[in-house]
Motif scaffolding. Structure first.
Motif, PDB file in Angstrom:
ATOM      1  N   GLY A  11       0.780  -1.221   0.000  1.00  0.00           N
ATOM      2  CA  GLY A  11       0.000   0.000   0.000  1.00  0.00           C
ATOM      3  C   GLY A  11       0.815   1.275   0.000  1.00  0.00           C
ATOM      4  O   GLY A  11       0.251   2.371  -0.060  1.00  0.00           O
ATOM      5  N   SER A  12       2.139   1.155   0.066  1.00  0.00           N
ATOM      6  CA  SER A  12       2.987   2.341   0.093  1.00  0.00           C
ATOM      7  C   SER A  12       3.499   2.672  -1.306  1.00  0.00           C
ATOM      8  O   SER A  12       3.682   1.783  -2.137  1.00  0.00           O
ATOM      9  CB  SER A  12       4.163   2.132   1.053  1.00  0.00           C
ATOM     10  N   PRO A  13       3.749   3.944  -1.586  1.00  0.00           N
ATOM     11  CA  PRO A  13       4.149   4.353  -2.934  1.00  0.00           C
ATOM     12  C   PRO A  13       5.634   4.166  -3.205  1.00  0.00           C
ATOM     13  O   PRO A  13       6.465   4.133  -2.289  1.00  0.00           O
ATOM     14  CB  PRO A  13       3.786   5.838  -2.968  1.00  0.00           C
ATOM     15  N   SER A  14       5.953   4.049  -4.474  1.00  0.00           N
ATOM     16  CA  SER A  14       7.328   4.062  -4.955  1.00  0.00           C
ATOM     17  C   SER A  14       7.334   4.786  -6.293  1.00  0.00           C
ATOM     18  O   SER A  14       6.318   5.332  -6.720  1.00  0.00           O
ATOM     19  CB  SER A  14       7.878   2.639  -5.086  1.00  0.00           C
ATOM     20  N   ILE A  15       8.480   4.774  -6.939  1.00  0.00           N
ATOM     21  CA  ILE A  15       8.642   5.437  -8.225  1.00  0.00           C
ATOM     22  C   ILE A  15       9.078   4.409  -9.255  1.00  0.00           C
ATOM     23  O   ILE A  15       9.941   3.565  -8.980  1.00  0.00           O
ATOM     24  CB  ILE A  15       9.695   6.559  -8.156  1.00  0.00           C
ATOM     25  N   ALA A  16       8.499   4.487 -10.438  1.00  0.00           N
ATOM     26  CA  ALA A  16       8.896   3.629 -11.554  1.00  0.00           C
ATOM     27  C   ALA A  16       9.427   4.487 -12.687  1.00  0.00           C
ATOM     28  O   ALA A  16       8.887   5.564 -12.975  1.00  0.00           O
ATOM     29  CB  ALA A  16       7.723   2.787 -12.035  1.00  0.00           C
TER      30      ALA A  16
END
Length: 221
Positions: A11-16
């Protein structure tokens, strides 16, 4: 550099990036950072007093945020030095809701200050956490003082093989305190052998969900 926010499995964000490379594990950004860099790194640190930490790849600032929380909880001074050649845009940073997910929305201003504060200068983010961030690229960067703990969070060896060689680890080792600890998410054999050739004692440690093992390595005095 084209970057977009993704939501990982916890549920936590990251960057692609457009080539499919991500800043964190798709199985869970928050749990990955907490497990590897806090659990296997910070909580295994054997020194006392002010702690100097060096991060290769500030990225989203998640590792720095978690360390800020740990430093405050332990009431222990942390000097956090990090390099990031390609800082995130503020429009992305403002959408990274790690503080809300952790139930600590009051830390959002401190999190944003990690990104907004001056580069190439020490900045006191909280009474226990001082950040020095540089836009100089690793491995050309020279640490301001020997580090006791390294968060080696560069992109995967498949994407940046030049940052995972024995020569790079030797260069890093010369800038660390005796007995310093390095932790990284990569458990590839080439990484393990490179660290060993650079004078580290390497341990395989259980990984977070989605990853069987990670590496913890001690600099041999």
């Amino acid at each position: 550099m084209s970057r977009k926010i993704i939501i990982t499995n916890d549920g936590s964000p990251s960057i692609a990036l457009k080539d499919g490379v991500t800043y964190h594990s798709i199985y869970g950004a928050m749990q990955e950072s907490q497990h590897i860099f806090i659990g296997e790194g910070w909580k295994a640190l054997r020194t006392e007093g002010p702690a100097h930490i060096f991060e290769v790849g500030l990225g989203t600032g998640l590792n720095a945020l978690l360390m800020l929380i740990e430093a405050t909880f332990a009431r222990r001074e942390v000097i956090y030095e990090a390099v990031e050649a390609h800082p995130l845009e503020l429009s992305i940073i403002e959408k990274l809701d790690y503080c809300r997910i952790m139930g600590k929305p009051e830390l959002q201003p401190a999190f944003e200050r990690l990104h907004r504060c001056d580069w190439e200068a020490p900045v006191s983010i909280t009474p226990y956490f001082t950040l020095y961030k540089s836009r100089r690229a690793w491995p050309g960067y020279v640490l301001r003082q020997p580090a006791a703990l390294v968060f080696y969070d560069a992109f995967d060896p498949a994407a940046q093989p030049e940052l995972w060689t024995s020569e790079i680890f030797k260069r890093l080792s010369r800038q660390l305190a005796p007995g310093a600890l390095l932790v990284t998410y990569s458990s590839k054999g080439s990484v393990r052998r490179g660290l060993q050739a650079a004078g580290f004692r390497v341990e395989k440690r259980p990984g977070p969900p989605g990853k069987r093992e990670v590496i913890r390595a001690w600099r041999i005095p």
